[in-house]
Design a protein around this motif. Structure first.
Motif, PDB file in Angstrom:
ATOM      1  N   ILE A  32       0.789  -0.566   0.175  1.00 49.03           N
ATOM      2  CA  ILE A  32       0.247  -0.268   0.049  1.00 49.03           C
ATOM      3  C   ILE A  32       1.078   1.142  -0.047  1.00 49.03           C
ATOM      4  O   ILE A  32       1.853   1.269   0.660  1.00 49.03           O
ATOM      5  N   ILE A  33       0.793   1.915  -0.831  1.00 49.52           N
ATOM      6  CA  ILE A  33       1.195   3.224  -1.214  1.00 49.52           C
ATOM      7  C   ILE A  33       0.575   4.940  -1.135  1.00 49.52           C
ATOM      8  O   ILE A  33      -0.359   4.148  -1.859  1.00 49.52           O
ATOM      9  N   GLU A  34       0.707   5.388  -0.341  1.00 48.53           N
ATOM     10  CA  GLU A  34      -0.285   6.228  -0.347  1.00 48.53           C
ATOM     11  C   GLU A  34       0.817   7.931  -0.638  1.00 48.53           C
ATOM     12  O   GLU A  34       1.760   7.781   0.250  1.00 48.53           O
ATOM     13  N   VAL A  35       0.442   8.908  -0.921  1.00 46.27           N
ATOM     14  CA  VAL A  35       0.588   9.947  -0.188  1.00 46.27           C
ATOM     15  C   VAL A  35      -0.385  10.925   0.717  1.00 46.27           C
ATOM     16  O   VAL A  35      -1.602  11.000   0.594  1.00 46.27           O
ATOM     17  N   GLU A  36      -0.400  11.101   1.275  1.00 42.81           N
ATOM     18  CA  GLU A  36      -0.666  12.146   2.629  1.00 42.81           C
ATOM     19  C   GLU A  36      -0.377  13.323   2.767  1.00 42.81           C
ATOM     20  O   GLU A  36       0.807  14.292   2.912  1.00 42.81           O
ATOM     21  N   LEU A  41       5.002  10.643   2.042  1.00 37.28           N
ATOM     22  CA  LEU A  41       5.026   9.223   1.458  1.00 37.28           C
ATOM     23  C   LEU A  41       4.585   8.223   2.073  1.00 37.28           C
ATOM     24  O   LEU A  41       5.962   7.880   3.000  1.00 37.28           O
ATOM     25  N   ARG A  42       3.776   7.460   2.298  1.00 34.99           N
ATOM     26  CA  ARG A  42       3.901   6.107   3.382  1.00 34.99           C
ATOM     27  C   ARG A  42       3.913   4.549   2.363  1.00 34.99           C
ATOM     28  O   ARG A  42       2.850   4.535   1.764  1.00 34.99           O
ATOM     29  N   ASP A  65       5.800  -0.672   7.658  1.00 38.18           N
ATOM     30  CA  ASP A  65       5.843   0.351   7.415  1.00 38.18           C
ATOM     31  C   ASP A  65       6.257   1.640   7.938  1.00 38.18           C
ATOM     32  O   ASP A  65       7.022   2.107   8.798  1.00 38.18           O
ATOM     33  N   THR A  67       6.911   5.693   6.905  1.00 40.92           N
ATOM     34  CA  THR A  67       6.755   7.242   6.245  1.00 40.92           C
ATOM     35  C   THR A  67       8.678   8.550   5.732  1.00 40.92           C
ATOM     36  O   THR A  67       8.417   7.941   6.798  1.00 40.92           O
TER      37      THR A  67
END
Length: 159
Positions: A32-36, A41-42, A65, A67
């Motif tokens: 799971i790659i997310e931009v918060e 970048l997580r 996990d 960030t």
């Protein structure tokens, strides 16, 4: 929880930053790659190890996990992600810097305020510092009397 090894590199010619992370045994569906908030970048992932024979198999799961704070110069909408042979790469394009010159208004006792027009320019995206030099001459009418001894009057002959 284990942390994969990673490296961050910059390609100045391409104007990109790249995060390379070792994730052997991790499949794309386990990431799971997310931009918060366009700032972080997580990257989350897991892998399952199975060992033993057909009579008794043992499974263990490893998760991570991490960030990373995004550089202010990176455009979050430009991020691309690839996974190949256990190597995860996240690449981001640096933002084009817009340089806007500001208008300077000059005035003194002998002339009206005069606005000096300026132009905007787009930088080439190169992270090196660039400078622009501009020379401007302002003339003022000298009536022969100088009101302020510290005031410098420039005439056409002096310029």
């Amino acid at each position: 929880v284990s942390s994969p090894r990673y490296a961050i590199s910059e390609n100045r010619e391409a104007g990109t930053l790249e995060l390379t992370m070792e994730v052997p045994g991790v499949e794309a569906e386990d990431l799971i790659i997310e931009v918060e908030d366009n700032k972080f970048l997580r990257i989350q992932g897991s892998r399952t190890f199975t060992s033993g024979d057909s009579a008794g198999q043992v499974s263990s799961k490893s998760e991570f996990d991490q960030t990373f704070q995004l550089d202010n110069e990176i455009d979050p909408s430009s991020l691309t992600v690839t996974l190949f042979s256990g190597i995860l790469k996240v690449t981001g394009q640096k933002k084009d810097k817009l340089v806007k010159r500001l208008e300077i208004t000059t005035a003194d006792k002998h002339q009206q305020a005069e606005a000096i027009p300026v132009k905007e320019k787009q930088s080439d995206g190169n992270p090196s510092i660039s400078t622009t030099e501009t020379a401007t001459t302002t003339t003022a009418k000298n009536d022969g009397e100088q009101d302020d001894p510290d005031e410098l009057i420039i005439t056409e002959e002096d310029a």
